[in-house]
Design an enzyme around this catalytic site. Sequence first.
Site, PDB file in Angstrom:
ATOM      1  N   HIS A  95     -54.934  64.105  16.029  1.00 13.76           N
ATOM      2  CA  HIS A  95     -55.514  63.993  17.374  1.00 13.76           C
ATOM      3  C   HIS A  95     -54.738  62.947  18.156  1.00 13.76           C
ATOM      4  O   HIS A  95     -54.483  61.856  17.666  1.00 13.76           O
ATOM      5  CB  HIS A  95     -56.988  63.580  17.307  1.00 13.76           C
ATOM      6  CG  HIS A  95     -57.591  63.418  18.667  1.00 13.76           C
ATOM      7  ND1 HIS A  95     -58.077  64.480  19.394  1.00 13.76           N
ATOM      8  CD2 HIS A  95     -57.735  62.325  19.447  1.00 13.76           C
ATOM      9  CE1 HIS A  95     -58.501  64.053  20.561  1.00 13.76           C
ATOM     10  NE2 HIS A  95     -58.311  62.745  20.626  1.00 13.76           N
ATOM     11  N   ASP A 174     -71.727  64.983  22.611  1.00 13.99           N
ATOM     12  CA  ASP A 174     -70.508  64.411  23.192  1.00 13.99           C
ATOM     13  C   ASP A 174     -70.082  65.193  24.429  1.00 13.99           C
ATOM     14  O   ASP A 174     -69.631  64.616  25.421  1.00 13.99           O
ATOM     15  CB  ASP A 174     -69.369  64.385  22.182  1.00 13.99           C
ATOM     16  CG  ASP A 174     -68.097  63.874  22.852  1.00 13.99           C
ATOM     17  OD1 ASP A 174     -68.108  62.705  23.279  1.00 13.99           O
ATOM     18  OD2 ASP A 174     -67.138  64.649  23.023  1.00 13.99           O
ATOM     19  N   ARG A 181     -69.759  60.390  31.490  1.00 14.83           N
ATOM     20  CA  ARG A 181     -68.903  59.189  31.537  1.00 14.83           C
ATOM     21  C   ARG A 181     -67.777  59.368  32.539  1.00 14.83           C
ATOM     22  O   ARG A 181     -67.387  58.428  33.232  1.00 14.83           O
ATOM     23  CB  ARG A 181     -68.327  58.915  30.137  1.00 14.83           C
ATOM     24  CG  ARG A 181     -69.368  58.367  29.167  1.00 14.83           C
ATOM     25  CD  ARG A 181     -68.864  58.424  27.732  1.00 14.83           C
ATOM     26  NE  ARG A 181     -67.587  57.771  27.574  1.00 14.83           N
ATOM     27  CZ  ARG A 181     -66.634  58.169  26.726  1.00 14.83           C
ATOM     28  NH1 ARG A 181     -66.825  59.206  25.928  1.00 14.83           N
ATOM     29  NH2 ARG A 181     -65.505  57.521  26.655  1.00 14.83           N
ATOM     30  N   SER A 196     -66.718  59.396  20.526  1.00 16.18           N
ATOM     31  CA  SER A 196     -66.517  60.714  21.136  1.00 16.18           C
ATOM     32  C   SER A 196     -65.443  61.488  20.373  1.00 16.18           C
ATOM     33  O   SER A 196     -65.645  62.636  19.964  1.00 16.18           O
ATOM     34  CB  SER A 196     -66.103  60.504  22.604  1.00 16.18           C
ATOM     35  OG  SER A 196     -65.585  61.677  23.159  1.00 16.18           O
ATOM     36  N   LYS A 200     -66.184  64.682  17.091  1.00 18.96           N
ATOM     37  CA  LYS A 200     -65.638  66.046  17.118  1.00 18.96           C
ATOM     38  C   LYS A 200     -64.707  66.280  15.936  1.00 18.96           C
ATOM     39  O   LYS A 200     -64.742  67.323  15.300  1.00 18.96           O
ATOM     40  CB  LYS A 200     -64.879  66.272  18.440  1.00 18.96           C
ATOM     41  CG  LYS A 200     -65.828  66.398  19.629  1.00 18.96           C
ATOM     42  CD  LYS A 200     -65.098  66.454  20.950  1.00 18.96           C
ATOM     43  CE  LYS A 200     -64.501  65.128  21.315  1.00 18.96           C
ATOM     44  NZ  LYS A 200     -64.218  64.895  22.721  1.00 18.96           N
TER      45      LYS A 200
END
Length: 435
Positions: A95, A174, A181, A196, A200
Site C-alpha cells: 500500500h 472507514d 474527514r 483508515s 482496509k
Amino acid sequence: MSEAFDTGRGSEPFDTVDVIRTKRDGGTLDDAQIDWVIDAYTRGAVADEQMSALAMAILLRGMSGAEIARWTAAMIASGETLDLSSVTRPTTDKHSTGGVGDKITLPLAPLVAACGAAVPQLSGRGLGHTGGTLDKLESIPGWRAQLSNDEFLRQLGSVGAVVCAAGDGLAPADRKLYALRDVTGTVEAIPLIASSIMSKKIAEGSSALVLDVKVGTGAFMKSVDDARELARTMVALGTEHGTHTVALLTDMSTPLGLTAGNALEVRESLEVLAGGGPSDVVTLTLALAREMLAGAGLVDVDPADALRDGRAMDVWRAMITAQGGDPSAALPVARETHTVPAPTSGTVARLDALAVGVAAWRLGAGRARKEDAVSAGAGVVLHAKPGDTVQAGQPLLELHADDAGRFDRALDALHGAYDIGTVYEPSPLILDRIA
Ligand code: URA
C-alpha cells in the site's frame, strides 16, 4: 431512569456528547466507547456533525497506541474480512500513502506474482492531486475494476495478481468516516490515517504487507518525522493483527518517473515491465518487490530476473486479459499538447511534486469530486528531472490535455515549481525502513 436525568440517548449505551467531551478534554476513550461509537456511526445513530467533532478532537488531542488499536479493530469489525485461505501461494500486498507519478503497483503486482507469491490488491480511485491505480488501469481498453469475490479469488489462484476495486463490504465505517474527514479538515490526523489504511488492508486478509509511506511536498506527510510516526503506527497495527508488516519511507518531493497521468503512467509501467523505464521507478519497484517477497517467505528469488526475462510482462498480460482488458490495444492519447521550455541553461535543482500533481489534475487526469470522470490521456511528461542538465529553450515539461483551454490553469500551478541553477543536492529515494 427519571425523565429529569434522561440524556436523550434512547437505548444507546453511551451519550455521543460525553464521548466527544472526553477526547476534547484530552482524556482516553475506553474500549467500549470506541466499539460503540464506530458501530453507532456506521448504522447512523451517531450523526455526521458529531463524528466530525470527534475527528477534530482526535486530530487536536491525538490517541494512545491502545486507542488506535481498538479504533482500527472496530473499523475492521464494521464489515467483512476476506478469506484467502483457499489461495495456495503465500499472499503479500503493498500500500502506498499516495504520491505524484506513483504508478508502482502496475509493474509491482505482476512482478511479485511472477516470483511465486499471490498479490491481492484492492485499490481506489484518485482524489485531488494524487492519481488512483484504478483510474490508470481503466485507460486500458476493456479493463474492468469491479470483480465479484469469486472472480477475485479465481484470478488470484490462476494468475497470481489481481488489482481491482475494493467492495463496499470492506470496512464500511472507514468509507463513511474518510468521506467526512475529507470535507472537515481532519484527514491529516496520524491516528485516523493509520487506522483508515490498516483497517482496509487487514480486512483484505493478506499474510504480508509492505507500506510505501511517501514523504515530501507531493505526499500527505511533509516531514520525515511525521512519516516515521505514521509508519511506526501502521507497522504496529499490522503486527498486532498477525500481518507481517514492513514500511519504507520514500521521497515524494519530486514526481516518480517521467509521467503523471493515467495512460501516460501505464505506458511508463510497460517500459519497466519490458526491462527498461526510469531508474527511480525501477529501483523502487525492485525494493518493494524484495520486501513483499521476503514477507511471503520467498527470499531466494531475485525479482530483477523476472523483469529481465519477460516473466513479469507475461503475468501483466494475463492479469489485464483476465479483467477484460486488451494488453495489446493502443492506449488513449490526449488531443492537445503544450511544451514548457527550460527558461535558462543549467542543472535542474528542484521540480516540485505537488505542483506537477496539481497541473496533471487540472489537465483532466484527476477528479475534484468522487463522481467526476477523468481523462485517460491527460497529464504531464517530464523531459528532465532534478540532477539533469538542460539548455535554455529545450523542452522541460510537456502538458497533455483533451481541451487546450486547460493549459493556462495547469501553467499557473507550475509557476515557481522548478529551479535551474548550478547546485543540485541529491536526496535518497528510500529514506528509511521501519519493521
Ligand atoms: N488513505 C486512506 O485510505 N485513508 C486515509 O486516511 C488517508 C489515505
